[in-house]
Design a protein around this motif. Sequence first.
Motif, mmCIF file in Angstrom:
data_model
loop_
_atom_site.group_PDB
_atom_site.id
_atom_site.type_symbol
_atom_site.label_atom_id
_atom_site.label_comp_id
_atom_site.label_asym_id
_atom_site.label_seq_id
_atom_site.Cartn_x
_atom_site.Cartn_y
_atom_site.Cartn_z
ATOM 1 N N GLY A 91 51.158 42.268 44.121
ATOM 2 C CA GLY A 91 50.550 42.287 42.800
ATOM 3 C C GLY A 91 51.268 43.170 41.805
ATOM 4 N N LYS A 92 51.873 44.242 42.286
ATOM 5 C CA LYS A 92 52.579 45.164 41.397
ATOM 6 C C LYS A 92 53.725 44.448 40.679
ATOM 7 N N ALA A 93 54.497 43.677 41.440
ATOM 8 C CA ALA A 93 55.624 42.938 40.857
ATOM 9 C C ALA A 93 55.140 41.808 39.953
ATOM 10 N N VAL A 94 54.114 41.097 40.394
ATOM 11 C CA VAL A 94 53.589 39.984 39.599
ATOM 12 C C VAL A 94 53.072 40.486 38.253
ATOM 13 N N ARG A 95 52.299 41.553 38.266
ATOM 14 C CA ARG A 95 51.753 42.082 37.014
ATOM 15 C C ARG A 95 52.860 42.577 36.088
ATOM 16 N N TYR A 96 53.848 43.268 36.661
ATOM 17 C CA TYR A 96 54.936 43.813 35.846
ATOM 18 C C TYR A 96 55.672 42.701 35.102
ATOM 19 N N TRP A 97 56.066 41.634 35.818
ATOM 20 C CA TRP A 97 56.857 40.580 35.185
ATOM 21 C C TRP A 97 56.009 39.671 34.306
ATOM 22 N N LEU A 98 54.750 39.531 34.625
ATOM 23 C CA LEU A 98 53.844 38.780 33.766
ATOM 24 C C LEU A 98 53.750 39.455 32.395
ATOM 25 N N GLU A 99 53.602 40.773 32.419
ATOM 26 C CA GLU A 99 53.480 41.531 31.167
ATOM 27 C C GLU A 99 54.822 41.646 30.446
ATOM 28 N N LYS A 100 55.880 41.930 31.171
ATOM 29 C CA LYS A 100 57.198 42.096 30.562
ATOM 30 C C LYS A 100 57.667 40.825 29.866
ATOM 31 N N GLU A 101 57.446 39.676 30.505
ATOM 32 C CA GLU A 101 57.903 38.407 29.949
ATOM 33 C C GLU A 101 56.857 37.751 29.045
ATOM 34 N N LYS A 102 55.698 38.430 28.912
ATOM 35 C CA LYS A 102 54.624 37.922 28.044
ATOM 36 C C LYS A 102 54.231 36.483 28.417
ATOM 37 N N VAL A 103 54.053 36.278 29.704
ATOM 38 C CA VAL A 103 53.644 34.962 30.211
ATOM 39 C C VAL A 103 52.120 34.903 30.251
ATOM 40 N N PRO A 104 51.510 33.881 29.654
ATOM 41 C CA PRO A 104 50.044 33.746 29.716
ATOM 42 C C PRO A 104 49.575 33.627 31.163
ATOM 43 N N LEU A 105 48.418 34.195 31.468
ATOM 44 C CA LEU A 105 47.904 34.180 32.836
ATOM 45 C C LEU A 105 47.792 32.761 33.386
ATOM 46 N N GLU A 106 47.419 31.805 32.525
ATOM 47 C CA GLU A 106 47.276 30.426 32.996
ATOM 48 C C GLU A 106 48.612 29.785 33.357
ATOM 49 N N ASN A 107 49.720 30.460 33.001
ATOM 50 C CA ASN A 107 51.047 29.945 33.340
ATOM 51 C C ASN A 107 51.652 30.662 34.537
ATOM 52 N N LEU A 108 50.814 31.372 35.274
ATOM 53 C CA LEU A 108 51.251 32.022 36.510
ATOM 54 C C LEU A 108 50.935 31.110 37.692
ATOM 55 N N LEU A 109 51.906 30.954 38.578
ATOM 56 C CA LEU A 109 51.696 30.207 39.829
ATOM 57 C C LEU A 109 52.196 31.063 40.986
ATOM 58 N N VAL A 110 51.341 31.279 41.975
ATOM 59 C CA VAL A 110 51.707 32.064 43.154
ATOM 60 C C VAL A 110 51.826 31.125 44.351
ATOM 61 N N VAL A 111 52.977 31.155 45.014
ATOM 62 C CA VAL A 111 53.235 30.290 46.165
ATOM 63 C C VAL A 111 53.054 31.107 47.437
ATOM 64 N N THR A 112 52.171 30.648 48.323
ATOM 65 C CA THR A 112 51.847 31.443 49.499
ATOM 66 C C THR A 112 51.501 30.572 50.701
ATOM 67 N N ASP A 113 51.472 31.194 51.873
ATOM 68 C CA ASP A 113 51.099 30.503 53.117
ATOM 69 C C ASP A 113 49.588 30.457 53.262
ATOM 70 N N ASP A 114 49.108 29.500 54.039
ATOM 71 C CA ASP A 114 47.664 29.381 54.273
ATOM 72 C C ASP A 114 47.429 28.881 55.696
ATOM 73 N N ILE A 115 46.789 29.713 56.516
ATOM 74 C CA ILE A 115 46.520 29.328 57.904
ATOM 75 C C ILE A 115 45.358 28.362 58.019
ATOM 76 N N ASN A 116 44.615 28.175 56.941
ATOM 77 C CA ASN A 116 43.459 27.270 56.978
ATOM 78 C C ASN A 116 43.837 25.820 56.675
#
Length: 209
Positions: A91-116
């Motif tokens: 989250g630290k990296a995501v928040r930093y670059w979201l704010e630095k690049e002034k990217v709207p929250l709705e334009n954030l996509l997080v790619v992750t694994d899911d065991i379910n």
Amino acid sequence: MLSVFRRLFSKKKVKETEENPMKKFLVAGLGNIGPKYHNTRHNIGFKVLDALVKEAGLTFETNKLGDLTTYKHKGRTIILLKPNTYMNLSGKAVRYWLEKEKVPLENLLVVTDDINLPFGTIRLKSKGSAGGHNGLKDIETQLQTAKYCRFRFGVGDEFGKGRQVDYVLGNWNNEEEAAMPERLEKGIAVIKSFAAAGTANTMNTFNGK
């Protein structure tokens, strides 16, 4: 006269980009840094971004809190981020670059694994709980919201009681490795669609595929 026109046109394009943040996106692939984690299930976020970068002929550069590169697609600017903070502090990296690049929250996509989800199954959601995933938990804590888009890539749950950590930090089996190229191709398509067609259209097209 022609050179003056070109300069004016170039300035106009820069101004339009600055004034239209909706065409700017941040895609964060989650994983752990270091060779021993490279081919593990928990690093599928890194793996999907690596595949897109390879396809586009780009390279990552190490910057503050992560490795980054910028990908252009259909008039959109997509910043690709692999946090180097380890999974639990993503989250630290995501928040930093979201704010630095002034990217709207709705334009954030997080790619992750899911065991379910069964191996290779794709599920895009516009919000939701962390579901026990420490990377998503930290992003939620840092952003103070669970209302951000996440692209969950199924890794299955073929592990015994108390073996979850070993499983997600374990390498792909031969069957999964064989199917991976096609699944990565689909993952790349999800990212492109998210930026170009929007969340709802992308969910309708790819969820469960």
